[in-house]
Motif scaffolding. Structure first.
Motif, PDB file in Angstrom:
ATOM      1  N   ILE A 115       0.842  -1.195   0.000  1.00 45.75           N
ATOM      2  CA  ILE A 115       0.000   0.000   0.000  1.00 45.75           C
ATOM      3  C   ILE A 115       0.878   1.246   0.000  1.00 45.75           C
ATOM      4  O   ILE A 115       1.718   1.436   0.882  1.00 45.75           O
ATOM      5  CB  ILE A 115      -0.919   0.014   1.229  1.00 45.75           C
ATOM      6  CG1 ILE A 115      -1.797  -1.250   1.241  1.00 45.75           C
ATOM      7  CG2 ILE A 115      -1.790   1.260   1.248  1.00 45.75           C
ATOM      8  CD1 ILE A 115      -2.562  -1.441   2.528  1.00 45.75           C
ATOM      9  N   LEU A 116       0.683   2.086  -0.994  1.00 44.56           N
ATOM     10  CA  LEU A 116       1.468   3.313  -1.086  1.00 44.56           C
ATOM     11  C   LEU A 116       1.056   4.309  -0.004  1.00 44.56           C
ATOM     12  O   LEU A 116      -0.073   4.244   0.506  1.00 44.56           O
ATOM     13  CB  LEU A 116       1.268   3.958  -2.462  1.00 44.56           C
ATOM     14  CG  LEU A 116       1.817   3.195  -3.668  1.00 44.56           C
ATOM     15  CD1 LEU A 116       1.499   3.970  -4.943  1.00 44.56           C
ATOM     16  CD2 LEU A 116       3.317   2.979  -3.544  1.00 44.56           C
ATOM     17  N   PRO A 117       1.929   5.250   0.364  1.00 45.30           N
ATOM     18  CA  PRO A 117       1.536   6.308   1.307  1.00 45.30           C
ATOM     19  C   PRO A 117       0.364   7.115   0.760  1.00 45.30           C
ATOM     20  O   PRO A 117       0.136   7.164  -0.458  1.00 45.30           O
ATOM     21  CB  PRO A 117       2.802   7.162   1.420  1.00 45.30           C
ATOM     22  CG  PRO A 117       3.914   6.268   1.010  1.00 45.30           C
ATOM     23  CD  PRO A 117       3.340   5.355  -0.022  1.00 45.30           C
ATOM     24  N   SER A 118      -0.368   7.774   1.654  1.00 50.69           N
ATOM     25  CA  SER A 118      -1.574   8.502   1.257  1.00 50.69           C
ATOM     26  C   SER A 118      -1.277   9.656   0.306  1.00 50.69           C
ATOM     27  O   SER A 118      -2.162  10.084  -0.441  1.00 50.69           O
ATOM     28  CB  SER A 118      -2.301   9.017   2.501  1.00 50.69           C
ATOM     29  OG  SER A 118      -1.445   9.835   3.284  1.00 50.69           O
ATOM     30  N   ASN A 119      -0.041  10.166   0.322  1.00 48.01           N
ATOM     31  CA  ASN A 119       0.298  11.301  -0.550  1.00 48.01           C
ATOM     32  C   ASN A 119       0.900  10.866  -1.883  1.00 48.01           C
ATOM     33  O   ASN A 119       1.387  11.700  -2.642  1.00 48.01           O
ATOM     34  CB  ASN A 119       1.259  12.250   0.161  1.00 48.01           C
ATOM     35  CG  ASN A 119       2.574  11.577   0.554  1.00 48.01           C
ATOM     36  OD1 ASN A 119       2.698  10.354   0.466  1.00 48.01           O
ATOM     37  ND2 ASN A 119       3.541  12.362   0.979  1.00 48.01           N
ATOM     38  N   GLU A 120       0.887   9.576  -2.180  1.00 51.12           N
ATOM     39  CA  GLU A 120       1.397   9.069  -3.457  1.00 51.12           C
ATOM     40  C   GLU A 120       0.264   8.450  -4.265  1.00 51.12           C
ATOM     41  O   GLU A 120      -0.618   7.800  -3.716  1.00 51.12           O
ATOM     42  CB  GLU A 120       2.500   8.025  -3.234  1.00 51.12           C
ATOM     43  CG  GLU A 120       3.770   8.591  -2.636  1.00 51.12           C
ATOM     44  CD  GLU A 120       4.884   7.557  -2.565  1.00 51.12           C
ATOM     45  OE1 GLU A 120       4.828   6.580  -3.346  1.00 51.12           O
ATOM     46  OE2 GLU A 120       5.788   7.720  -1.724  1.00 51.12           O
ATOM     47  N   SER A 121       0.318   8.652  -5.567  1.00 51.44           N
ATOM     48  CA  SER A 121      -0.717   8.132  -6.459  1.00 51.44           C
ATOM     49  C   SER A 121      -0.163   7.004  -7.317  1.00 51.44           C
ATOM     50  O   SER A 121       1.037   6.926  -7.570  1.00 51.44           O
ATOM     51  CB  SER A 121      -1.254   9.244  -7.364  1.00 51.44           C
ATOM     52  OG  SER A 121      -1.791  10.302  -6.606  1.00 51.44           O
ATOM     53  N   ILE A 122      -1.054   6.151  -7.771  1.00 49.25           N
ATOM     54  CA  ILE A 122      -0.682   5.101  -8.719  1.00 49.25           C
ATOM     55  C   ILE A 122      -0.374   5.751 -10.076  1.00 49.25           C
ATOM     56  O   ILE A 122      -1.152   6.587 -10.559  1.00 49.25           O
ATOM     57  CB  ILE A 122      -1.838   4.092  -8.874  1.00 49.25           C
ATOM     58  CG1 ILE A 122      -2.083   3.345  -7.555  1.00 49.25           C
ATOM     59  CG2 ILE A 122      -1.564   3.113 -10.002  1.00 49.25           C
ATOM     60  CD1 ILE A 122      -0.973   2.426  -7.140  1.00 49.25           C
ATOM     61  N   PRO A 123       0.740   5.415 -10.698  1.00 47.42           N
ATOM     62  CA  PRO A 123       1.034   5.962 -12.031  1.00 47.42           C
ATOM     63  C   PRO A 123      -0.055   5.588 -13.034  1.00 47.42           C
ATOM     64  O   PRO A 123      -0.630   4.498 -12.978  1.00 47.42           O
ATOM     65  CB  PRO A 123       2.370   5.292 -12.397  1.00 47.42           C
ATOM     66  CG  PRO A 123       2.984   4.939 -11.076  1.00 47.42           C
ATOM     67  CD  PRO A 123       1.838   4.576 -10.185  1.00 47.42           C
ATOM     68  N   THR A 124      -0.349   6.501 -13.934  1.00 51.95           N
ATOM     69  CA  THR A 124      -1.378   6.239 -14.944  1.00 51.95           C
ATOM     70  C   THR A 124      -0.842   5.291 -16.013  1.00 51.95           C
ATOM     71  O   THR A 124       0.373   5.179 -16.213  1.00 51.95           O
ATOM     72  CB  THR A 124      -1.821   7.549 -15.607  1.00 51.95           C
ATOM     73  OG1 THR A 124      -0.677   8.143 -16.249  1.00 51.95           O
ATOM     74  CG2 THR A 124      -2.382   8.513 -14.573  1.00 51.95           C
ATOM     75  N   LEU A 125      -1.750   4.652 -16.728  1.00 46.39           N
ATOM     76  CA  LEU A 125      -1.340   3.712 -17.782  1.00 46.39           C
ATOM     77  C   LEU A 125      -0.569   4.436 -18.885  1.00 46.39           C
ATOM     78  O   LEU A 125       0.351   3.874 -19.478  1.00 46.39           O
ATOM     79  CB  LEU A 125      -2.571   3.028 -18.366  1.00 46.39           C
ATOM     80  CG  LEU A 125      -3.313   2.051 -17.440  1.00 46.39           C
ATOM     81  CD1 LEU A 125      -4.523   1.471 -18.150  1.00 46.39           C
ATOM     82  CD2 LEU A 125      -2.386   0.936 -16.978  1.00 46.39           C
ATOM     83  N   SER A 126      -0.933   5.685 -19.160  1.00 51.73           N
ATOM     84  CA  SER A 126      -0.256   6.427 -20.226  1.00 51.73           C
ATOM     85  C   SER A 126       1.199   6.739 -19.893  1.00 51.73           C
ATOM     86  O   SER A 126       1.995   7.015 -20.783  1.00 51.73           O
ATOM     87  CB  SER A 126      -1.008   7.736 -20.502  1.00 51.73           C
ATOM     88  OG  SER A 126      -1.027   8.549 -19.331  1.00 51.73           O
ATOM     89  N   SER A 127       1.539   6.664 -18.601  1.00 49.69           N
ATOM     90  CA  SER A 127       2.926   6.962 -18.197  1.00 49.69           C
ATOM     91  C   SER A 127       3.809   5.725 -18.197  1.00 49.69           C
ATOM     92  O   SER A 127       5.010   5.816 -17.936  1.00 49.69           O
ATOM     93  CB  SER A 127       2.936   7.589 -16.797  1.00 49.69           C
ATOM     94  OG  SER A 127       2.539   6.638 -15.813  1.00 49.69           O
ATOM     95  N   LEU A 128       3.241   4.560 -18.496  1.00 52.13           N
ATOM     96  CA  LEU A 128       4.010   3.314 -18.442  1.00 52.13           C
ATOM     97  C   LEU A 128       4.748   3.097 -19.761  1.00 52.13           C
ATOM     98  O   LEU A 128       4.134   2.780 -20.783  1.00 52.13           O
ATOM     99  CB  LEU A 128       3.078   2.128 -18.167  1.00 52.13           C
ATOM    100  CG  LEU A 128       2.305   2.182 -16.848  1.00 52.13           C
ATOM    101  CD1 LEU A 128       1.426   0.947 -16.705  1.00 52.13           C
ATOM    102  CD2 LEU A 128       3.257   2.285 -15.675  1.00 52.13           C
ATOM    103  N   ASN A 129       6.059   3.285 -19.740  1.00 50.09           N
ATOM    104  CA  ASN A 129       6.883   3.022 -20.920  1.00 50.09           C
ATOM    105  C   ASN A 129       8.303   2.762 -20.453  1.00 50.09           C
ATOM    106  O   ASN A 129       8.644   2.961 -19.286  1.00 50.09           O
ATOM    107  CB  ASN A 129       6.827   4.201 -21.897  1.00 50.09           C
ATOM    108  CG  ASN A 129       7.227   5.505 -21.238  1.00 50.09           C
ATOM    109  OD1 ASN A 129       8.378   5.676 -20.822  1.00 50.09           O
ATOM    110  ND2 ASN A 129       6.273   6.446 -21.134  1.00 50.09           N
TER     111      ASN A 129
END
Length: 454
Positions: A115-129
């Protein structure tokens, strides 16, 4: 490098029989160092921070039956912002997600959700490269056999939501562990399924190693290791060249100067000296990490490690009033050198201070406290974490750090020369002295070590 494929998924069966499939790139993301895995199913278990730390008498898995279960763990380590022994990570990488996954695997888990910290977001699919993908050692990836995913804090709250009351909310459990510094693990009333799939790219790096054999037949199988990293950022997206004059051409230049000085002299110190130009430091200390797994000299024969990383400038940056950090001005730092890691070896600190009587630098030790996490940001960490007295020589941050403007005309060459004279003297003394420096845990750094003074 690995980029998760879109067919990866995570689903959870809730108590009332409903099934919730979480969205990749919104609720979860497969860990970049995880394995390809067919769908696995298992009951979820909250395993605190997912850490087993014998030296701190802490084990999140100790009272759990983990075989076939899916571990749900928090990021980071216990204590939050409190000043505890965890601030020094007990010389380990317990806060690293891969270490948590390996600990869960060892405990018998079939999968892990971090589980990531509350101030971190999951990277979007468009950023996966592959340009943004994290790189890992092949040997590390091959050691993990269970699927691993990151979940947002909001998703984590849903996974832990129970019918028994607020004392079992994610935040309440995290607060309980941070306050008592004791595990608060418990089984959850839910079943999850995880499947991970990746597209992979294999990269090759290179370490360049030189050895100056010692003169003493009894001590030449021991070594002093000196390192600097030869990689940098390269060419940016706008075709800008990142010259890396300070980070870390100053360090690799120092290696070459030291090699010439030790090799050309008529005498040799008793122990051997290993000079290492590491590759892939900017990708996550991969070159030095590989060497730690495959050393030229056994690690138990490596007496000390000294890392040169940015030794050519004068620290210069604005103050941080929130953290009590004063402004650093260029003109006030023309003779300063920071040494990080000496909290783990007061002996090593004494060696440098004694030799500095001949070079006259102003030595600082403020980065031992974990400020800006600097203790873990250069190649010395791969040796410090396994109990080798190790220090990181560093002249400080400046406005050109990781910018194309880090150019050779801004190097303070006179200061750099004094630093290398200090290192030459210190390395010779360490390599020639009968008693090597001792390694201690940070809580015992107040102990005197006069018997090992030069």
């Amino acid at each position: 490098q690995a980029v998760p494929r879109t067919e990866s998924h995570v689903s959870v069966e809730i108590d009332d029989g409903a099934n919730l499939t979480h969205k990749m790139g919104e609720d979860f993301l497969p860990a970049a160092w995880g394995p390809d895995s067919p769908e696995i199913r298992g009951r979820m278990v909250f395993a605190g921070y997912g850490i087993t730390a014998p030296e701190l008498k802490y084990d999140d898995f100790a009272r759990l039956e983990m075989k076939g279960k899916i571990a749900v763990v928090l990021s980071k380590f216990p204590g939050g912002t409190k000043q505890t022994n965890w601030d020094f990570y007990a010389q380990k990488d317990y806060d690293e997600p891969l270490e948590k996954a390996l600990a869960a695997q060892k405990a018998g888990a079939a999968g892990i959700v971090v589980i990531l910290p509350s101030n971190e977001s999951i990277p979007t699919l468009s950023s996966l490269n592959f340009k943004t993908a994290k790189s890992s050692l092949a040997s590390e990836v091959e050691a993990l056999h269970i699927p691993a995913v990151f979940a947002s804090y909001q998703t984590g709250e849903k996974l832990l939501r129970r019918s028994r009351g607020s004392e079992h909310t994610l935040q309440a459990l995290q607060d309980k562990i941070d306050s008592a510094l004791k595990p608060a693990s418990l089984p959850l009333e839910r079943i999850a399924s995880i499947q991970t799939s990746y597209e992979r790219k294999k990269l090759q790096g290179r370490n360049v190693i030189g050895v100056i054999p010692g003169s003493d037949p009894r001590l030449r199988d021991e070594c002093i290791l000196i390192g600097a990293h030869h990689d940098h950022i390269g060419v940016g997206e706008n075709q800008e060249i990142y010259y890396g004059a300070d980070d870390d051409a100053s360090g690799t230049t120092g290696l070459l100067e030291l090699a010439e000085a030790f090799q050309s002299g008529p005498l040799r110190p008793r122990r051997s000296i290993v000079l290492a130009a590491w590759g892939a430091e900017e990708l996550g200390l991969l070159g030095s990490k590989h060497y730690a797994f495959n050393p030229v000299f056994p690690l138990n024969k490596t007496v000390a490690m000294i890392q040169l990383d940015m030794i050519g400038r004068n620290e210069q940056r604005p103050g941080d009033t929130a953290n009590g950090e004063p402004e650093e001005k260029d003109e006030n730092n023309t003779n300063t050198l920071s040494i990080a890691g000496s909290a783990f070896s007061p002996d090593l600190k004494l060696w440098f201070e004694a030799c500095n009587r001949r070079t006259g630098l102003t030595l600082r030790y403020r980065y031992d406290s974990g400020q800006e996490n600097l203790l873990k940001r250069s190649d010395h960490w791969c040796f410090l974490r396994v109990g080798i007295p190790s220090v990181f020589l560093f002249t400080g941050f400046h406005p050109d750090y990781h910018r194309p403007s880090d150019t050779a005309d801004k190097i303070n060459y006179e200061k750099m020369e004094r630093i290398l004279r200090l290192l030459y003297l210190s390395t010779w003394a360490l390599a020639d002295h009968t008693s090597p420096p001792r390694f201690v845990t940070p809580r015992s750094t107040t102990a005197k070590s006069a018997s090992h003074q030069p």
